[in-house]
Design a protein around this motif. Structure first.
Motif, PDB file in Angstrom:
ATOM      1  N   ASN A   1     -32.327   4.944  15.349  1.00 34.80           N
ATOM      2  CA  ASN A   1     -31.045   5.662  15.531  1.00 34.80           C
ATOM      3  C   ASN A   1     -30.297   5.172  16.779  1.00 34.80           C
ATOM      4  OD1 ASN A   1     -32.280   7.010  13.469  1.00 34.80           O
ATOM      5  ND2 ASN A   1     -32.089   9.044  14.328  1.00 34.80           N
TER       6      ASN A   1
ATOM      7  N   ARG B   1     -32.112   4.594  21.000  1.00 34.01           N
ATOM      8  CA  ARG B   1     -32.987   5.775  21.062  1.00 34.01           C
ATOM      9  C   ARG B   1     -34.422   5.279  21.170  1.00 34.01           C
ATOM     10  NH1 ARG B   1     -33.633  11.146  17.238  1.00 34.01           N
ATOM     11  NH2 ARG B   1     -35.710  11.703  17.981  1.00 34.01           N
TER      12      ARG B   1
ATOM     13  N   TYR C   1     -30.992  11.789  22.591  1.00 34.89           N
ATOM     14  CA  TYR C   1     -31.304  11.081  21.338  1.00 34.89           C
ATOM     15  C   TYR C   1     -30.062  10.849  20.492  1.00 34.89           C
ATOM     16  CZ  TYR C   1     -31.806  15.714  18.931  1.00 34.89           C
ATOM     17  OH  TYR C   1     -31.635  16.962  18.412  1.00 34.89           O
ATOM     18  N   ASP C   2     -30.224  10.023  19.488  1.00 35.41           N
ATOM     19  CA  ASP C   2     -29.174   9.666  18.520  1.00 35.41           C
ATOM     20  C   ASP C   2     -27.879   9.224  19.206  1.00 35.41           C
ATOM     21  OD1 ASP C   2     -31.098  10.342  16.753  1.00 35.41           O
ATOM     22  OD2 ASP C   2     -30.093  12.078  15.902  1.00 35.41           O
TER      23      ASP C   2
ATOM     24  N   LYS D   1     -26.716  18.879   4.068  1.00 36.81           N
ATOM     25  CA  LYS D   1     -25.895  18.750   5.284  1.00 36.81           C
ATOM     26  C   LYS D   1     -25.418  17.307   5.389  1.00 36.81           C
ATOM     27  CE  LYS D   1     -30.104  18.288   8.067  1.00 36.81           C
ATOM     28  NZ  LYS D   1     -30.778  18.600   9.331  1.00 36.81           N
TER      29      LYS D   1
ATOM     30  N   TYR E   1     -32.659  11.387   3.967  1.00 37.17           N
ATOM     31  CA  TYR E   1     -31.385  11.013   4.593  1.00 37.17           C
ATOM     32  C   TYR E   1     -30.868   9.722   3.963  1.00 37.17           C
ATOM     33  CZ  TYR E   1     -31.775  14.316   8.516  1.00 37.17           C
ATOM     34  OH  TYR E   1     -31.841  15.444   9.306  1.00 37.17           O
TER      35      TYR E   1
ATOM     36  N   VAL F   1     -40.960   9.870  10.440  1.00 32.05           N
ATOM     37  CA  VAL F   1     -40.354  10.800   9.471  1.00 32.05           C
ATOM     38  C   VAL F   1     -39.950   9.971   8.257  1.00 32.05           C
ATOM     39  CG1 VAL F   1     -38.514  12.459   9.024  1.00 32.05           C
ATOM     40  CG2 VAL F   1     -39.487  12.296  11.313  1.00 32.05           C
TER      41      VAL F   1
ATOM     42  N   VAL G   1     -35.768   8.199   5.709  1.00 33.97           N
ATOM     43  CA  VAL G   1     -34.565   8.409   6.533  1.00 33.97           C
ATOM     44  C   VAL G   1     -33.800   7.100   6.692  1.00 33.97           C
ATOM     45  CG1 VAL G   1     -33.639   9.094   8.777  1.00 33.97           C
ATOM     46  CG2 VAL G   1     -35.645  10.278   7.862  1.00 33.97           C
TER      47      VAL G   1
ATOM     48  N   PHE H   1     -30.212   6.385   8.672  1.00 31.66           N
ATOM     49  CA  PHE H   1     -29.389   7.182   9.589  1.00 31.66           C
ATOM     50  C   PHE H   1     -28.428   6.246  10.336  1.00 31.66           C
ATOM     51  CE2 PHE H   1     -28.600   9.814  13.347  1.00 31.66           C
ATOM     52  CZ  PHE H   1     -28.624  11.109  12.865  1.00 31.66           C
TER      53      PHE H   1
ATOM     54  N   ASP I   1     -37.120   7.258  11.306  1.00 29.19           N
ATOM     55  CA  ASP I   1     -37.330   7.666  12.713  1.00 29.19           C
ATOM     56  C   ASP I   1     -38.324   6.754  13.421  1.00 29.19           C
ATOM     57  OD1 ASP I   1     -35.570   9.667  12.057  1.00 29.19           O
ATOM     58  OD2 ASP I   1     -36.831  11.309  12.768  1.00 29.19           O
TER      59      ASP I   1
HETATM   60  C1  BMA Z   1     -32.101  14.758  12.447  1.00 29.36           C
HETATM   61  C2  BMA Z   1     -32.069  14.105  13.809  1.00 29.36           C
HETATM   62  C3  BMA Z   1     -32.273  12.618  13.683  1.00 29.36           C
HETATM   63  C4  BMA Z   1     -33.412  12.259  12.767  1.00 29.36           C
HETATM   64  C5  BMA Z   1     -33.338  13.028  11.474  1.00 29.36           C
HETATM   65  C6  BMA Z   1     -34.528  12.788  10.569  1.00 29.36           C
HETATM   66  O1  BMA Z   1     -32.065  16.164  12.556  1.00 29.36           O
HETATM   67  O2  BMA Z   1     -33.071  14.663  14.601  1.00 29.36           O
HETATM   68  O3  BMA Z   1     -32.577  12.120  14.950  1.00 29.36           O
HETATM   69  O4  BMA Z   1     -33.336  10.889  12.466  1.00 29.36           O
HETATM   70  O5  BMA Z   1     -33.267  14.409  11.756  1.00 29.36           O
HETATM   71  O6  BMA Z   1     -35.725  13.184  11.185  1.00 29.36           O
END
Ligand code: BMA
Length: 341
Positions: A51, A66, A110-111, A216, A246, A282, A285, A287, A308
């Protein structure tokens, strides 16, 4: 090229690979064949880089990364590259200062996103302010980073600045959230004359009935100005029995009133399919946090976090991606309006 990229300097050394002949995904977005870009344990004390955001700098590239520390706390670091692909990572955290030049480090960060407006670069990230909120700093030289006031009270994430002022105002997207993993979330727009006082809050987009983004959404890369409108790459989240997935989506926003969505792709542009996207800290994902573009060729290079754990690079062209978004567009009444007051 029929769609033009506007108000963006030429970038002849943009990272690039042509679309593979056997590209099978429906969307015209293809991955760099040597993904991911950073190894695990890239510097002492940092377990993974993901990210992260990239900008052109002094003929090469600079990144706000990050870095997940080995104590589990995320922080942001600087990366440097001549080609946008091969990186060295500064060993020290970004040394944030207050207005008096005194050290002023957030507890975690982060991010990050990184956006240049006029002659100043702004780093924007998520940090603690009695709960997850947005932190910001400015720099002109990537040596001195001066923290700015936090734009919002908690909880908020995914703040993304536009690369130029609109109606003379800095313009910022964000995603109001909760203190946890937030099972909801819309993209909102706010404006400021000075990067301190934020207002004129407008709703931009909500999750859609398309299941890949049904839970979301959040802004990803800084919007790219084109002759069709602002091209926004964002993330959309679906919920499964094994947790969130994601993906990356695309929308085109009104150039003068970006809270009005002109086109919104009903299909994702990128979803986890590679092992470095499906497996990691995670899983599942993709992102996006940054996109480079070259107005001369229409090339676009997108940097995205994967699982992640990794940073991936993907490519498209402005013609192909705008055509695909328009051809598959589904815009709700709420998307199309400027936003309630
Ligand atoms: C989101 C953030 C991101 C992360 C994503 C998946 O809420 O926290 O940083 O990449 O979740 O874990």
């Amino acid at each position: 090229m029929s769609v033009r990229i506007l108000n963006t300097p030429s970038l002849p050394n943009i990272p690039w690979q042509d679309k593979p002949k056997d590209h099978r995904a429906q969307a015209p977005v293809w991955r760099y064949s040597e993904n991911p870009l950073f190894p695990r344990e890239p510097i002492p004390g940092v377990a993974r880089i993901f990210n992260s955001a990239v900008m052109p700098w002094e003929g090469g590239y600079i990144a706000v990364l990050r870095g997940e520390q080995t104590n589990g706390v995320p922080y942001i670091y600087l990366g440097r590259s001549s080609d946008g692909i091969h990186w060295t990572v500064d060993r020290d955290k970004i040394p944030f200062k207050d207005e008096n030049g005194e050290p002023f480090m957030p507890y975690y960060a982060y991010d990050p996103r990184l956006v240049k407006v006029d002659d100043t670069y702004y780093a924007i990230w998520c940090q603690d302010n009695y709960g997850a909120a947005i932190g910001m700093a400015k720099t002109k030289d990537f040596k001195t980073f001066t923290r700015l006031e936090n734009p919002y009270i908690p909880f908020n994430r995914n703040a993304v600045l536009f690369p130029r002022k609109i109606d003379g105002l800095f313009t910022l997207f964000s995603r109001p959230s909760d203190s946890g993993h937030t099972p909801f979330g819309d993209i909102w727009m706010s404006q400021s004359p000075d990067m301190t006082f934020w207002g004129k809050h407008r709703h931009v987009m909500s999750p859609s009935g398309n299941w890949w983004e049904g839970v979301k959404i959040g802004a990803g890369a800084a919007p790219i100005e084109t002759s069709e409108g602002w091209l926004l790459f964002y993330h959309g989240v679906s919920s499964t029995c094994n947790g969130f997935v994601y993906s990356m989506g695309g929308a085109i926003l009104d150039i003068d009133k970006p809270s009005k969505v002109k086109y919104r792709c009903a299909n994702y542009l990128l979803t986890p399919t590679e092992s470095y996207e499906e497996r990691g800290f995670v899983p599942n994902v993709v992102f996006p946090c940054a996109a480079l573009s070259d107005p001369d060729t229409g090339r676009i290079a997108i940097y995205y976090g994967a699982a992640d754990t990794y940073v991936g690079l993907a490519f498209t062209t402005v013609d192909e991606v705008v055509e695909y978004i328009k051809a598959n567009s589904s815009v709700s009444a709420g998307d199309a309006e400027e936003g309630r007051r």
